[in-house]
Enzyme design. Structure first.
Site, PDB file in Angstrom:
ATOM      1  N   CYS A   2     -13.848 -30.743 -27.429  1.00 50.23           N
ATOM      2  CA  CYS A   2     -12.529 -30.372 -27.941  1.00 50.23           C
ATOM      3  C   CYS A   2     -11.484 -30.770 -26.910  1.00 50.23           C
ATOM      4  O   CYS A   2     -11.685 -30.538 -25.718  1.00 50.23           O
ATOM      5  CB  CYS A   2     -12.479 -28.866 -28.192  1.00 50.23           C
ATOM      6  SG  CYS A   2     -10.895 -28.303 -28.834  1.00 50.23           S
ATOM      7  N   HIS A  27      -9.587 -24.655 -36.074  1.00 46.12           N
ATOM      8  CA  HIS A  27      -8.425 -24.471 -35.189  1.00 46.12           C
ATOM      9  C   HIS A  27      -7.282 -23.753 -35.912  1.00 46.12           C
ATOM     10  O   HIS A  27      -6.515 -23.016 -35.302  1.00 46.12           O
ATOM     11  CB  HIS A  27      -7.908 -25.830 -34.694  1.00 46.12           C
ATOM     12  CG  HIS A  27      -8.589 -26.340 -33.455  1.00 46.12           C
ATOM     13  ND1 HIS A  27      -8.597 -25.651 -32.271  1.00 46.12           N
ATOM     14  CD2 HIS A  27      -9.275 -27.494 -33.228  1.00 46.12           C
ATOM     15  CE1 HIS A  27      -9.263 -26.361 -31.351  1.00 46.12           C
ATOM     16  NE2 HIS A  27      -9.695 -27.477 -31.918  1.00 46.12           N
ATOM     17  N   HIS A  61     -14.331 -28.707 -37.672  1.00 46.66           N
ATOM     18  CA  HIS A  61     -13.876 -28.335 -36.330  1.00 46.66           C
ATOM     19  C   HIS A  61     -12.348 -28.123 -36.323  1.00 46.66           C
ATOM     20  O   HIS A  61     -11.855 -27.111 -35.827  1.00 46.66           O
ATOM     21  CB  HIS A  61     -14.289 -29.442 -35.348  1.00 46.66           C
ATOM     22  CG  HIS A  61     -13.795 -29.255 -33.947  1.00 46.66           C
ATOM     23  ND1 HIS A  61     -14.642 -29.089 -32.873  1.00 46.66           N
ATOM     24  CD2 HIS A  61     -12.535 -29.222 -33.428  1.00 46.66           C
ATOM     25  CE1 HIS A  61     -13.920 -28.942 -31.760  1.00 46.66           C
ATOM     26  NE2 HIS A  61     -12.640 -29.026 -32.073  1.00 46.66           N
ATOM     27  N   GLU A  62     -11.621 -29.072 -36.932  1.00 44.42           N
ATOM     28  CA  GLU A  62     -10.148 -28.980 -36.933  1.00 44.42           C
ATOM     29  C   GLU A  62      -9.672 -27.844 -37.826  1.00 44.42           C
ATOM     30  O   GLU A  62      -8.713 -27.153 -37.501  1.00 44.42           O
ATOM     31  CB  GLU A  62      -9.527 -30.312 -37.372  1.00 44.42           C
ATOM     32  CG  GLU A  62      -9.881 -31.517 -36.513  1.00 44.42           C
ATOM     33  CD  GLU A  62      -9.697 -31.297 -35.021  1.00 44.42           C
ATOM     34  OE1 GLU A  62      -8.767 -30.568 -34.626  1.00 44.42           O
ATOM     35  OE2 GLU A  62     -10.500 -31.842 -34.247  1.00 44.42           O
TER      36      GLU A  62
END
Ligand code: NI
Length: 180
Positions: free
Chosen positions: A99, A145, A141-142
């Site tokens: 990351c 966030h 993953h994004e």
């Protein structure tokens, strides 16, 4: 700096590193589409290129809104605004993740191998995308966030502790290092 407005005078977008509060906050939906959003996205893609990353979410550049960019090598960047993952495959796969907010730290994370995403583009036009392989990985993953979730949250407590200890060591000793 939590809004797009406050950032207009900034030349390069700075990537928020671990410890930045915004990384742990839930982002709010984008309500204003169009030019301003497009400009921000263009600068995020620049920052992503510079950092040689594959994905960057708005909170990572200090913007608490729900959008992210994905740029897989050799392919055109894709922008996901107000995304929602509407389907996940029952099959999961472990894959090493890193990351840009935790430069130098990597770990195997288990996630569904494919996802179906509904999102909007920068002009507010809806689209649906079936993602597999690396794209599925980066999108998940994004998307995390946007909810204040970091990749290591998916690890066991022990592995989290090890990763953070190692990260602290790297962060302390190599402040100016290059990262992906
Ligand atoms: Ni990340």
């Amino acid at each position: 700096m939590n809004s797009v407005c406050n950032r207009t005078s900034v030349e390069t977008l700075e990537i928020v590193k671990l410890g930045g509060e915004i990384l742990r906050q839930k982002a709010v939906p984008v309500t204003v589409f169009g030019q301003r959003l497009e400009e921000t996205v263009a600068r995020m893609i620049e920052a992503l290129d510079k950092a040689q990353g594959v994905g960057l979410a708005a909170p990572q550049v200090g913007i608490g809104e729900r959008f992210f960019v994905v740029q897989i090598k050799g392919e055109v960047p894709i922008v996901f605004v107000n995304p929602s993952i509407i389907e996940t495959s029952p099959e999961t796969v472990a894959c090493e993740e890193g990351c840009l907010s935790l430069p130098g730290s990597y770990a195997d994370v288990v996630r569904p191998s494919a996802v179906k995403v509904q999102a909007f583009d920068t002009k507010g036009r809806p689209f649906t995308l079936e993602c597999a392989g690396l794209l599925a990985r980066v999108v998940q993953h994004e998307n995390d966030h946007l909810d204040g979730i970091l990749f290591y949250d998916h690890l066991s407590e022990l592995k989290q502790k090890r990763l953070l200890e190692k990260y602290e060591k790297i962060a302390k000793h190599k402040p100016g290092r290059k990262h992906r």
